[in-house]
Design a protein around this motif. Structure first.
Motif, short mmCIF file in Angstrom:
data_model
loop_
_atom_site.label_atom_id
_atom_site.label_comp_id
_atom_site.label_asym_id
_atom_site.label_seq_id
_atom_site.Cartn_x
_atom_site.Cartn_y
_atom_site.Cartn_z
N ARG A 1 17.38 -9.70 -2.37
CA ARG A 1 16.89 -8.65 -3.28
C ARG A 1 15.84 -7.77 -2.63
NH1 ARG A 1 15.75 -11.95 -8.91
NH2 ARG A 1 17.91 -12.15 -9.63
N GLN A 2 15.10 -8.34 -1.67
CA GLN A 2 14.03 -7.58 -1.00
C GLN A 2 14.53 -6.89 0.26
OE1 GLN A 2 10.00 -9.52 -1.11
NE2 GLN A 2 11.22 -11.34 -1.54
N GLY A 3 15.83 -6.96 0.50
CA GLY A 3 16.39 -6.29 1.67
C GLY A 3 16.32 -7.12 2.92
N PHE A 4 16.11 -8.44 2.82
CA PHE A 4 16.08 -9.32 3.98
C PHE A 4 17.51 -9.72 4.34
CE2 PHE A 4 11.62 -11.28 2.93
CZ PHE A 4 11.11 -9.99 2.82
N LYS A 5 17.75 -9.88 5.61
CA LYS A 5 19.04 -10.39 6.06
C LYS A 5 18.98 -11.92 6.03
CE LYS A 5 22.24 -10.38 9.98
NZ LYS A 5 22.46 -9.93 11.38
N VAL A 6 19.99 -12.56 5.43
CA VAL A 6 20.00 -14.01 5.28
C VAL A 6 21.31 -14.56 5.84
CG1 VAL A 6 19.85 -15.95 3.68
CG2 VAL A 6 18.60 -13.83 3.19
N GLU A 7 21.17 -15.55 6.75
CA GLU A 7 22.32 -16.27 7.29
C GLU A 7 22.31 -17.66 6.68
OE1 GLU A 7 22.16 -16.20 11.53
OE2 GLU A 7 21.59 -14.08 11.58
N LEU B 1 0.82 -1.21 0.00
CA LEU B 1 0.00 0.00 0.00
C LEU B 1 0.86 1.26 0.00
CD1 LEU B 1 -2.85 -1.06 2.45
CD2 LEU B 1 -3.07 -0.58 0.01
N GLY B 2 2.14 1.07 -0.24
CA GLY B 2 3.07 2.18 -0.42
C GLY B 2 3.97 1.87 -1.60
N LEU B 3 4.41 2.90 -2.32
CA LEU B 3 5.23 2.68 -3.51
C LEU B 3 6.56 2.00 -3.18
CD1 LEU B 3 4.65 6.04 -5.43
CD2 LEU B 3 3.69 3.80 -5.94
N LEU B 4 7.10 2.26 -1.99
CA LEU B 4 8.35 1.61 -1.63
C LEU B 4 8.16 0.11 -1.47
CD1 LEU B 4 9.87 4.21 0.84
CD2 LEU B 4 10.87 3.43 -1.31
N GLY B 5 7.00 -0.30 -0.95
CA GLY B 5 6.71 -1.73 -0.85
C GLY B 5 6.61 -2.37 -2.22
N VAL B 6 5.99 -1.66 -3.16
CA VAL B 6 5.90 -2.16 -4.54
C VAL B 6 7.30 -2.22 -5.15
CG1 VAL B 6 4.91 -1.77 -6.82
CG2 VAL B 6 3.57 -1.25 -4.77
N ALA B 7 8.13 -1.20 -4.85
CA ALA B 7 9.50 -1.18 -5.38
C ALA B 7 10.30 -2.37 -4.88
CB ALA B 7 10.19 0.13 -4.99
N HIS B 8 10.14 -2.75 -3.62
CA HIS B 8 10.82 -3.94 -3.09
C HIS B 8 10.35 -5.19 -3.82
CE1 HIS B 8 13.21 -2.31 0.17
NE2 HIS B 8 12.19 -1.58 0.59
N GLU B 9 9.07 -5.24 -4.14
CA GLU B 9 8.53 -6.39 -4.88
C GLU B 9 9.15 -6.45 -6.27
OE1 GLU B 9 5.98 -9.76 -4.95
OE2 GLU B 9 6.51 -8.41 -3.33
N VAL B 10 9.24 -5.30 -6.93
CA VAL B 10 9.83 -5.25 -8.27
C VAL B 10 11.32 -5.60 -8.20
CG1 VAL B 10 10.33 -3.77 -10.24
CG2 VAL B 10 8.13 -3.58 -9.06
N ALA B 11 11.99 -5.16 -7.13
CA ALA B 11 13.41 -5.48 -6.97
C ALA B 11 13.63 -6.98 -6.89
CB ALA B 11 13.95 -4.80 -5.71
N ALA B 12 12.73 -7.68 -6.18
CA ALA B 12 12.85 -9.13 -6.08
C ALA B 12 12.68 -9.80 -7.43
CB ALA B 12 11.82 -9.66 -5.09
N LEU B 13 11.83 -9.20 -8.29
CA LEU B 13 11.54 -9.80 -9.60
C LEU B 13 12.60 -9.46 -10.64
CD1 LEU B 13 7.71 -9.04 -9.66
CD2 LEU B 13 8.76 -11.29 -9.36
N THR B 14 13.23 -8.28 -10.52
CA THR B 14 14.14 -7.83 -11.57
C THR B 14 15.61 -7.85 -11.15
OG1 THR B 14 13.96 -5.51 -10.88
CG2 THR B 14 12.33 -6.32 -12.47
N GLY B 15 15.86 -7.89 -9.86
CA GLY B 15 17.25 -7.83 -9.39
C GLY B 15 17.78 -6.42 -9.26
#
Length: 802
Positions: A433-439, A171-185
């Motif tokens: 890609r979505q900004g998650f921290k991964v161990e 419901l915010g453009l930044l959330g949509v941008a994170h979604e697009v980042a996951a899809l496009t890299g």
């Protein structure tokens, strides 16, 4: 959620067209319902620069303007001069068409030729600069000579998302941008939230939160030297693309940031807040406040409000108050960024009949850790647009902190559920890609940010991998497994049998509302202490007539008969299979008991009037016969019918049904007073049976009995017994005394008369004797018959009628 394509590109580098992006998002589970634009209703309007402005020599109210449209300079006569040389304005050139099918031509005005027309926002059909009359003055950086729709991005695609309730992050453009980042890299480019360090010259706001369960965080920031004006045209256009109406620069900035971050903001006129304090609390009973829509709202203790030291100034998460509204006289504001309980906001909005974009976001859940960034972003925009300056630092009451959640993901388990060989590296990359921290190790430990509240368990992460990797890459397979024939359960078959039986008896099925009027209990004469009066009250009833849940089917059936009777349908036989709701106690501490009941209602005459026969009025035994038919079809024997009294039934014509000392239901004639309440003139007969109990005792297996090989012997017997002795008791005793050769006993006559003592009646029975192994002789039958006579005389003092 509307996503302007060019605005989204501020946060991520997009190489895909809007149509391609829409397909990518839809395939990933973020449905794009449509792609639209702010397509203008004008043509041949360009951006021109004002070169000079002079008064018309022949007219006091006209002005001669020299403009340059990028290729040539031309003269235009205008009727207003709210602009200056150097300003950029819309020029409708000769041949242009404006809304309302207005065509622009060269024309002479008081001797000077006008080569076009300078346009206002209203003349262009654009909702820009509300409340401002005059030529639309564009932003200074607007390029000269380009078409207005291109300069203002009016043809920019807008993606309309149909979000599921769990994806509040989009419901915010930044959330949509994170979604697009996951899809496009591509990397997400966060907006500037830096603030200048300013010493506070205004009183520091005092913020307190009374209930951390209703408000986890409340941040406030004071801004001074506020200049309330119109927002830049580019910002207004973006808000229009988002479906938000521009108001003023301060309000528009809060809405702009809400669309960026998904975090609603609000601005108070700081000097109107008593003691410069904010108290987040529940409203007190009887409190009232006037909201921004100039409506007085009566508050309840269940509503969350923002108050100052004296009174409520805003409905938390729903709407601000008129008393603290930012106006042209405002010079200092307090920006609010908060996190409220979604359920509380939903209840307040619904109880007041209010709804807004901010409310929608609070209801679905905003990121509590985004409050500080959003308020800083808004303050940064106010500073950049010279609409005010920061006064002090953010005052942040964060009373119920929430932290990112670390979730374990087993790659083998993910591959097993998805059905694809996806490497652990690819899974890790999808989250990074979505900004998650991964161990990483033998398993992945993914830390999901609080903005992604939908990610709670391992299966949520597996779904995320499947979404981003691509559902379309999962192969198509036929379902496998043991094929079984679909069939009804035993209970379903029994209910179907009951329904078919009742229809074959001439009854029509009806369906009534489970919600009834609380006055139904009064109309049915139900005593005040009766459990049937303890009805569950609906929290949000459609009307007073449907505000409680029924405890009987009787009220609805009588309403049906009354409705038909008022339309001249007097002969009615109906049934209903429906639920009643019986609470153990009120107010509810657990769900009420829900019983499925069979209700039957009959009134009028059957068969209907005909030249060959006279109609016969429905009576008690018609309803009893239908009930007995249903019991017979269900294979239920041995039901006892006992005279009883019910408040809504006529005394002397009411009975309860028992089997093995367990009550199954009742039959009766509706009491005349109850019939009057429903305006029913003809006698009405009803029955209600506990269907669950019937189905527990039902046996749908057909029992086979061979035809008798030996003849029956028929004997009649008439006995005089006291009125207190029922025919059923007499029959039971005769069966016991007659032994196994008594095949059937039928009551065929009941007589009261001069020959019968007062308080007694004569019952005549036909007794059928038969032995399955031999032919009965008269001597054998006579001996058994004699035993019956003796047993009746001994038990009931019965005397024979010869």
């Amino acid at each position: 959620m509307r996503v302007p394509y060019t605005w989204l590109k501020d946060f991520i580098d997009l190489e895909h067209s809007a149509q391609e992006l829409a397909e990518m998002l839809t395939n990933a589970g973020i449905e794009v319902e449509e792609i639209t634009t702010l397509k203008p209703a004008f043509t041949n309007v360009v951006v021109a620069e004002v070169k000079s402005l002079d008064k018309h020599p022949e007219a006091d109210k006209l002005f001669v303007v020299q403009v340059h449209d990028g290729t040539e300079e031309s003269t235009v006569v205008a009727g207003i001069n709210n602009f200056s040389p150097g300003d950029k304005v819309p020029l409708a050139k000769p041949g242009a068409r404006l809304p309302g099918d207005l065509k622009i031509r060269r024309t002479k005005l008081r001797g000077i030729e006008s080569n076009g027309m300078l346009c206002s926002a209203e003349e262009l059909g654009l909702e820009l600069n509300p409340g401002v009359h005059g030529i639309l003055v564009l932003d200074g950086e607007t390029p000269v000579g380009v078409s207005l729709e291109e300069a203002l991005y009016l043809n920019d695609p807008v993606l309309v998302l149909g979000l599921t309730p769990n994806r509040a992050d989009c419901l915010g453009l930044l959330g949509v941008a994170h979604e697009v980042a996951a899809l496009t890299g591509k990397a997400v480019q966060m907006p500037d939230t830096s603030l200048p360090v300013e010493k506070a010259t205004q009183p520091v706001p005092k913020i307190s939160i009374e209930d951390e369960n209703l408000c986890a965080r409340y941040a406030g920031l004071v801004l001074s030297d506020i200049r309330v004006d119109m927002a830049p045209v580019w910002m207004q256009v973006r808000l229009l693309q988002a479906g938000v109406r521009p108001i003023s620069n301060i309000v528009d900035i809060t809405n702009y940031v809400m669309w960026e971050w998904g975090q609603p903001l609000h601005a108070f006129d700081y000097h109107t807040l008593a003691e410069h304090s904010i108290v987040v609390r529940k409203a007190r009973e009887g409190e009232v406040m006037v909201t921004l829509d100039d409506q007085e709202r009566e508050l309840t203790s269940e509503m969350l409000v923002i108050a100052d030291a004296k009174e409520p100034v805003a409905l938390a998460g729903v709407m601000g108050g008129l008393a603290t509204e930012v106006t042209a006289a405002t010079d200092t504001v307090l920006l609010e960024s908060a996190h409220f309980n979604p359920v509380s906001i939903r209840r307040t909005g619904r109880s007041l009949g209010m709804y807004s974009e901010a409310q929608q976001r609070f209801e679905k859940g905003v990121d509590v850790n985004g409050c500080g960034q959003a308020i800083r972003r808004a303050a940064r925009l106010i500073d950049l647009l010279n609409a005010g300056r920061v006064n002090g630092d953010v005052v942040d009451e964060y009373v119920a902190p929430q932290y990112p959640k670390k979730i374990r993901l087993r790659p083998d388990r993910a591959r097993q559920l998805i059905g694809l060989e996806i490497s652990q590296l690819e899974m890790s990359t999808i989250f990074q890609r979505q900004g998650f921290k991964v161990e990483e190790g033998t398993q992945l430990h993914v830390t999901a940010p609080t903005r992604r509240a939908d990610l709670q368990e391992e299966v949520d992460l597996i779904e995320e991998v499947a979404r981003i990797h691509g559902y379309d890459k999962i192969g198509t397979t036929l379902p496998s497994g043991t094929m079984t024939q679909g069939r009804r359960t035993e209970k379903q078959r029994a209910i179907k049998k009951v329904r078919e039986t009742l229809i074959s008896c001439g009854l029509a099925e009806v369906i009534n509302y489970s919600f009834v009027s609380p006055q139904m209990s009064d109309k049915l004469r139900i005593p005040a202490e009766s459990q049937l009066r303890k009805a569950v009250t609906i929290a949000n009833p459609l009307s007073e007539e449907q505000s409680v849940m029924r405890t009987l089917l009787t009220g609805g059936l009588l309403d049906t008969l009354s409705y038909n009777s008022n339309r001249n349908e007097q002969n009615i036989k109906v049934f209903e299979l429906g639920a009643v709701y019986l609470p153990k106690e009120l107010p509810l501490v657990e769900l009420p008991e829900e019983k499925t009941i069979l209700g039957i209602a009959m009134t009028g005459e059957f068969p209907k009037e005909h030249w060959r026969h006279k109609p016969v009025s429905v009576d008690f035994f018609d309803v009893k016969g239908v009930v007995e038919t249903v019991l017979s079809v269900l294979g239920i024997d041995g039901v006892q019918v006992t005279e009883a009294e019910l408040p809504w039934c006529q005394p002397g014509q009411t009975a309860l049904l028992y089997l093995d000392n367990e009550e199954l239901g009742w039959i009766g004639r509706v009491h005349p007073e109850v019939a009057d309440e429903y305006d029913l003139e003809k006698p009405v007969y009803l029955a209600e049976l506990d269907l669950a109990k019937l189905l527990d005792k039902a046996s749908l297996i057909t029992q086979y009995t061979s035809l008798p090989r030996y003849p029956a012997v028929l004997r009649d017997i008439a006995v005089v017994v006291p009125d207190s002795v029922s025919a059923a008791e007499v029959i039971d005793l005769m069966r016991d005394a007659g032994g196994s050769i008594v095949e059937d006993i039928t009551l065929f006559d009941l007589y009261r008369g001069p020959q019968i003592p007062e308080g007694s009646r004569s019952l005549a029975f036909a007794v059928t004797y038969r032995d399955a192994a031999r032919t009965l002789s008269d001597d054998v039958v006579s001996r058994e018959h004699q035993k019956i006579e003796e047993a009746l005389a001994s038990r009931f003092g019965a005397s024979l009628r010869r």
